[in-house]
Write a protein that holds these residues in place. Structure first.
Motif: not given
Length: 146
Positions: A82-94
Motif C-alpha cells: 500500500i505504501g509503495r503504490l501510494s508513493a507511485q501514484l503520487s509521483w505519477l500524478k505529479k
C-alpha cells in the motif's frame, strides 16, 4: 438481559452441570435425559474431550503461533505494498500533471472503463469531474441585442 445473554448463560450452566454429572456415577442416558441432550451428542463431546485433552496443556495448539506469525507477515507485506503504490501514484500524478496539458489529459479518459469509474480517472488525471459534463449555452437572442 438480552435474549442472547440469557441463552449463553443457559448453555454455560448446562455444560457446568454436565461436567458435574460426568464426575458422578450416572449413565450417559441419565445425563442426556436430565439435560435434554441426545445421548449421541454426549458421546461425541466426550470423544472430542478425550482426544483433545492433551492439547489443552500444549504450548502451540495446532500451529496457532505459526498461523499468527504468517498472518502478521502477510499484513506487513500488504502495508508495504500500500505504501509503495501510494508513493507511485503520487509521483505519477505529479509528473503527469506537469507534462501534459488539460486537453491531452482529457483524451486519456475512458468513460466506459470496466473497473475504474470516470470520477476516479478524473481525479487521477487532475481534471475537474464536473467540467467533463459542462455544455456551454449560447446567449439568448434577447441578451445578444444588448
Amino acid at each position: 438481559m438480552t435474549k442472547l445473554s440469557i441463552l449463553v448463560s443457559q448453555i454455560i450452566d448446562t455444560f457446568r452441570n454436565l461436567g458435574n454429572d460426568l464426575r458422578e456415577d450416572k449413565s450417559v442416558a441419565q445425563i442426556a435425559s436430565e439435560n435434554s441432550i441426545h445421548p449421541n451428542q454426549l458421546h461425541r463431546w466426550k470423544k472430542q474431550a478425550l482426544e483433545n485433552f492433551s492439547q489443552l496443556f500444549e504450548e502451540d495448539r495446532k500451529g496457532e503461533k505459526a498461523r499468527e506469525a504468517e498472518h502478521e507477515r502477510q499484513l506487513n507485506q500488504l502495508y508495504a505494498e500500500i505504501g509503495r503504490l501510494s508513493a507511485q501514484l503520487s509521483w505519477l500524478k505529479k509528473n503527469l500533471a506537469s507534462t501534459l496539458n488539460r486537453q491531452e489529459r482529457l483524451v486519456m479518459l475512458e468513460p466506459h472503463h470496466p473497473s475504474l469509474p470516470l470520477k476516479a480517472q478524473a481525479e487521477l488525471l487532475e481534471v475537474s469531474y464536473s467540467s467533463l459534463f459542462y455544455q456551454p449555452v449560447p446567449p439568448s437572442p434577447s441578451c445578444s441585442r444588448m
